[in-house]
Design a protein around this motif. Structure first.
Motif, mmCIF file in Angstrom:
data_model
loop_
_atom_site.group_PDB
_atom_site.id
_atom_site.type_symbol
_atom_site.label_atom_id
_atom_site.label_comp_id
_atom_site.label_asym_id
_atom_site.label_seq_id
_atom_site.Cartn_x
_atom_site.Cartn_y
_atom_site.Cartn_z
ATOM 1 N N GLY A 7 0.821 -1.224 0.000
ATOM 2 C CA GLY A 7 0.000 0.000 0.000
ATOM 3 C C GLY A 7 0.845 1.260 0.000
ATOM 4 N N GLY A 10 -0.517 4.694 -0.812
ATOM 5 C CA GLY A 10 -1.672 5.148 -0.046
ATOM 6 C C GLY A 10 -1.327 6.261 0.944
ATOM 7 N N PHE A 76 -10.211 -0.863 0.456
ATOM 8 C CA PHE A 76 -10.716 0.132 1.403
ATOM 9 C C PHE A 76 -11.490 1.235 0.666
ATOM 10 C CE2 PHE A 76 -9.296 4.247 3.478
ATOM 11 C CZ PHE A 76 -10.321 4.280 4.386
ATOM 12 N N GLU A 78 -12.231 1.514 -2.447
ATOM 13 C CA GLU A 78 -13.183 0.930 -3.405
ATOM 14 C C GLU A 78 -14.450 0.455 -2.693
ATOM 15 O OE1 GLU A 78 -9.974 0.194 -3.093
ATOM 16 O OE2 GLU A 78 -9.039 -0.348 -4.996
ATOM 17 N N LYS A 150 -12.588 -6.342 8.029
ATOM 18 C CA LYS A 150 -11.437 -6.109 8.913
ATOM 19 C C LYS A 150 -11.576 -6.944 10.197
ATOM 20 C CE LYS A 150 -8.644 -2.860 7.166
ATOM 21 N NZ LYS A 150 -7.290 -3.193 6.716
ATOM 22 N N PRO A 173 -6.110 2.220 13.409
ATOM 23 C CA PRO A 173 -6.254 3.682 13.334
ATOM 24 C C PRO A 173 -7.713 4.126 13.278
ATOM 25 C CG PRO A 173 -4.902 2.809 11.505
ATOM 26 C CD PRO A 173 -5.594 1.657 12.157
ATOM 27 N N TRP A 175 -10.188 7.493 11.909
ATOM 28 C CA TRP A 175 -10.296 8.137 10.583
ATOM 29 C C TRP A 175 -9.007 8.930 10.348
ATOM 30 C CZ3 TRP A 175 -14.284 12.485 9.015
ATOM 31 C CH2 TRP A 175 -14.369 12.539 7.622
#
Ligand SMILES: NC(=O)c1ccc[n+]([C@@H]2O[C@H](COP(=O)([O-])OP(=O)(O)OC[C@H]3O[C@@H](n4cnc5c(N)ncnc54)[C@H](OP(=O)(O)O)[C@@H]3O)[C@@H](O)[C@H]2O)c1
Length: 334
Positions: A7, A10, A76, A78, A150, A173, A175
């Motif tokens: 990732g 990202g 995520f 998508e 998740k 985490p 947001w």
């Protein structure tokens, strides 16, 4: 130390790659698209490995020789796009192939895995206290299919770890906001909407946020300070849309929206917004699911990460200023 980061293009991944390199790591950065990865990470010194979590076996040989796997890639963004059926990809990328990645990491003798879950896997407590790592939601109670994937992914990882003793540490985490949100994710889209005066008003909300750079720092700290099998919530600030707008107003100079919308009204507007987006093939941040999550008044605690990893969080103002500055300079992430 040698790290493999999934990732890497990202919001979290590119901040993590930069941090690892600053800290002296050699980094192999997994990306689906070499051009995007070179635009984002060119000049950092990271070695780009092109591969897709849809076919882990194809890129797994590149894990050989790495000391740590940082897994941030997920189905995520998508999962919140306008499309009827996301579950097959959520199951494949976030559960089955995440497990396959960990199996192959172990086969290639990667010593440590730092995994990214989410605080969306944590249930709200009935005693009013902030929720902790042990307050895991039942999959059937997940607020979205993404959160369910998740939860199930974490469960599969826990079973695998108990059988194999692979040292996996998981961060959860809240947001995430921050610079380097090229896609952008929902937080970047929210800040762009703010900057472009597309937010019509605020409604009564309560949720946690965190800076992606602080999450990256916590993942690095987990390598030396984390305990195998442990999970760490990373939620810096409990806030609201009204507060985010006030702070954005201060740091950007763009006047905040003044209108306040009632909860029944915002659900109606969200339903209308997602129906129109579906009809005209557009994306929208304002959906019934997003309103449900923002209005849950869910508070999670990072006390364990602070105590065991020594994690510290920067002020909300710094996060929002840097996010807005980055998006103003590079709104398309080019
Ligand atoms: N953002 C949040 O608010 C938040 C909160 C809690 C947890 N999380 C978790 O944090 C992690 C990082 O999320 P983020 O915010 O950095 O999201 P992001 O900006 O959308 O990054 C996701 C990364 O995963 C890559 N990716 C997606 N599908 C892939 C596939 N099939 N194969 C290989 N790479 C793939 C993406 O590549 P492309 O650039 O090619 O799309 C991108 O590099 C995820 O595990 C997410 O579930 C995010």
């Amino acid at each position: 130390m040698r790290a493999f980061v999934t990732g890497s293009t990202g919001l979290l991944g590119n901040n993590l790659v930069r941090l690892l390199i600053r800290e002296g790591y050699e980094v192999k950065a997994l990306a689906r698209n070499r051009i995007k990865a070179e635009a984002m990470l060119g000049g950092t010194g990271a070695e780009i490995v092109v591969g897709d979590m849809g076919d882990v076996d194809a890129f797994a040989p590149a894990l050989k020789g790495c000391d740590v796997l940082f897994h941030t890639a997920a189905y995520f963004r998508e999962a919140f796009e306008r499309k009827s059926e996301h579950w097959p990809m959520l199951q494949r990328i976030n559960i089955d192939n995440t497990l396959r990645l960990f199996e192959l990491a172990q086969r290639h003798e990667v010593g440590t895995v730092i995994h990214t879950s989410s605080n969306a896997t944590i249930r709200k407590r009935t005693d009013g206290k902030a929720s902790e790592e042990s307050d895991v939601l039942l999959p059937s109670k997940a607020p979205t299919p993404y959160a369910r994937s998740k939860i199930l992914g974490d469960k599969a990882i826990a079973e695998y770890v108990s059988q194999t003793q692979l040292p996996v540490m998981t961060v959860l985490p809240a947001w995430m906001f921050g610079p380097g949100d090229a896609a952008p994710t929902s937080s970047g889209r929210f800040v762009l909407d703010y900057l472009n005066r597309r937010l019509q008003g605020v409604f009564d909300t309560g949720f946690d946020v965190v800076d992606a750079r602080d999450v990256a720092a916590a993942m690095l700290a987990a390598v030396s300070k984390g305990k195998p099998g442990e999970r760490y919530i990373l939620a810096a600030h409990h806030t609201s849309l009204a507060e985010l707008c006030q702070v954005l107003g201060r740091v950007t100079g763009v006047e905040e929206p003044k209108r306040s919308v009632s909860r029944p009204m915002i659900y109606t507007v969200a339903w209308f917004s997602q129906t129109m987006a579906a009809l005209f093939g557009k994306e929208t941040n304002l959906t019934v699911d997003s309103v449900r999550v923002l209005t849950m008044m869910h508070r999670t605690s990072s006390a364990k990460a602070a105590l065991e990893l020594g994690v510290q969080f920067r002020p909300l103002e710094a996060t929002l200023r840097d996010t807005a500055d980055w998006l103003r300079l590079d709104p398309k992430g080019s």
